[in-house]
Scaffold this motif. Sequence first.
Motif, PDB file in Angstrom:
ATOM      1  N   VAL A   7       0.856  -1.185   0.000  1.00 31.99           N
ATOM      2  CA  VAL A   7       0.000   0.000   0.000  1.00 31.99           C
ATOM      3  C   VAL A   7       0.893   1.236   0.000  1.00 31.99           C
ATOM      4  CG1 VAL A   7      -1.735   1.328   1.255  1.00 31.99           C
ATOM      5  CG2 VAL A   7      -1.850  -1.176   1.236  1.00 31.99           C
ATOM      6  N   SER A   8       0.817   2.018  -1.041  1.00 27.79           N
ATOM      7  CA  SER A   8       1.592   3.263  -1.106  1.00 27.79           C
ATOM      8  C   SER A   8       0.960   4.181  -2.142  1.00 27.79           C
ATOM      9  CB  SER A   8       3.059   2.994  -1.463  1.00 27.79           C
ATOM     10  OG  SER A   8       3.162   2.375  -2.729  1.00 27.79           O
ATOM     11  N   PHE A   9       1.375   5.467  -2.105  1.00 34.16           N
ATOM     12  CA  PHE A   9       0.841   6.474  -3.022  1.00 34.16           C
ATOM     13  C   PHE A   9       1.984   7.315  -3.576  1.00 34.16           C
ATOM     14  CE2 PHE A   9      -2.397   5.379   0.037  1.00 34.16           C
ATOM     15  CZ  PHE A   9      -3.526   5.187  -0.747  1.00 34.16           C
ATOM     16  N   ARG A  10       1.801   7.766  -4.782  1.00 34.94           N
ATOM     17  CA  ARG A  10       2.817   8.617  -5.413  1.00 34.94           C
ATOM     18  C   ARG A  10       2.990   9.893  -4.594  1.00 34.94           C
ATOM     19  NH1 ARG A  10       1.043   9.855 -11.244  1.00 34.94           N
ATOM     20  NH2 ARG A  10       2.994  11.057 -11.214  1.00 34.94           N
ATOM     21  N   ARG A  11       4.222  10.200  -4.315  1.00 35.89           N
ATOM     22  CA  ARG A  11       4.533  11.433  -3.594  1.00 35.89           C
ATOM     23  C   ARG A  11       5.655  12.132  -4.353  1.00 35.89           C
ATOM     24  NH1 ARG A  11       0.361  10.590  -1.894  1.00 35.89           N
ATOM     25  NH2 ARG A  11      -0.354  10.259   0.238  1.00 35.89           N
ATOM     26  N   GLU A  12       5.267  12.931  -5.347  1.00 33.01           N
ATOM     27  CA  GLU A  12       6.239  13.630  -6.168  1.00 33.01           C
ATOM     28  C   GLU A  12       5.986  15.131  -6.123  1.00 33.01           C
ATOM     29  OE1 GLU A  12       6.286  12.016 -10.123  1.00 33.01           O
ATOM     30  OE2 GLU A  12       5.937   9.976  -9.411  1.00 33.01           O
ATOM     31  N   LYS A  13       7.031  15.856  -6.402  1.00 31.47           N
ATOM     32  CA  LYS A  13       6.912  17.308  -6.457  1.00 31.47           C
ATOM     33  C   LYS A  13       5.932  17.708  -7.550  1.00 31.47           C
ATOM     34  CE  LYS A  13       9.904  21.370  -6.314  1.00 31.47           C
ATOM     35  NZ  LYS A  13      11.293  21.874  -6.473  1.00 31.47           N
ATOM     36  N   TYR A  14       5.087  18.626  -7.251  1.00 30.60           N
ATOM     37  CA  TYR A  14       4.055  19.116  -8.166  1.00 30.60           C
ATOM     38  C   TYR A  14       2.937  18.096  -8.412  1.00 30.60           C
ATOM     39  CZ  TYR A  14       7.920  22.294  -9.098  1.00 30.60           C
ATOM     40  OH  TYR A  14       8.964  23.159  -8.956  1.00 30.60           O
ATOM     41  N   VAL A  15       2.966  16.954  -7.694  1.00 27.95           N
ATOM     42  CA  VAL A  15       1.860  15.984  -7.792  1.00 27.95           C
ATOM     43  C   VAL A  15       1.324  15.793  -6.371  1.00 27.95           C
ATOM     44  CG1 VAL A  15       1.112  13.716  -8.601  1.00 27.95           C
ATOM     45  CG2 VAL A  15       3.076  14.834  -9.679  1.00 27.95           C
TER      46      VAL A  15
END
Length: 429
Positions: free
Chosen positions: A20-28
């Motif tokens: 279980v994880s989620f995208r954690r990107e700059k500008y997103v």
Amino acid sequence: MFADRAKIYVRSGKGGDGHVSFRREKYVPAGGPDGGDGGKGGDVIFVVDQGLNTLIDFRNVRKYKAQDGEPGGKRNCRGKDGSDIVLKVPPGTVIKEAASGQVIVDMSGDNRQVTLLKGGRGGSGNQHYATSTMQAPTYAQPGRPAKELEILLELKVIADVGLVGLPNVGKSTFLARVTNAKPKIANYHFTTLNPNLGVVDLDGTNGFVIADIPGLIEGASEGIGLGHEFLRHIERTKVIIHIVDAAGTEGRDPIEDIYAINKELDAYNPDIARRPQVIAANKIDVIYDRDDSPVNAIKAEFEPKGIPVYPISAVSGEGVRELLYHVNGMLEELGSEVTVFEQEFFPEQAAANQNDPYTVEYDAAKDEYVVEGPRVEKMLGYTNLDSEKGFAFFQNFLKTNGILEQLEALGIQDGDTVRIYGHSFDYYK
């Protein structure tokens, strides 16, 4: 010690859990789920190794486990598959389910490799559970559990011809003369302890494999002495050479000896007793009056019953060639197909029929009730507890599987806490 039987425990690998994880990107700022799938667990595989002739290794190590699959990771990374475990056995090894004694597979004939237990499938990561109404699922599927089994390995010697007879009738001497085998030969009543195999080479033929089955005693079919340990070795033989001390050098009646051994064969397995048989009336080199030879009485008793009798001397070689060519002719009539025992036990089916266990306990230290077990874990992997419909399904699961009833039996009251794999709930009836 000749090891022809061993009981071992085998287990395939568990599938890796989904992540279980989620995208954690700059500008997103609100990236979607990116939990990867778990890897597949390793299989338990058996292969035939022609260089082996005993099961001695399995007496030293009793437990064999394939590797578990690795859990998935973030950024859609899939977990690594677990490594298979490959167990090498000699040809002729029969694998049975230990409790029932039923055959799982016979490693003979074309059965050179078999996957006995398959590893658990890896669980799906949370990326697979995103929908238009549930865009941030906080659950993933657990890996499928490993499969385990206690099995019995039995080596049943693959030979075309089996030698049977009471101790000291000359079987080992006969085998040493007609093959390249080098059995230990001595005058002792406790008999040969190891089944000795040799190849008979005859001019103008393909030859055949012959096995000196350790000498039988009366009561062998009931397990007296080491009867059962050795009788299994003649279950594959197509023809039986029954060697008898025709000269009666130890004071026994050769005709009574033949009937005694045949009685043991019939008591152990009637099918074996009905196999083609030829009598080798041995030790004629110490019979001085050939005109009044005991061989004549043996022929008169058994040849009318369709059992040919060949007078031989395993020491001098007299009559041996004629016997071998006769046996070769019998084998040619019977064909070359190897006896393979049919499957009686199916591990995959047995695993499917088993109900996954679960436990319901009270944790006094934390003052909460704990529910655990493979069945519950699998249910959580498929259920969205954040939705009203999913939670209703979860409650119905607890009721239909008797979990609520067990909680009440433990004295649970309204407002008490129930913990299930990291999820905590307040109980209300």
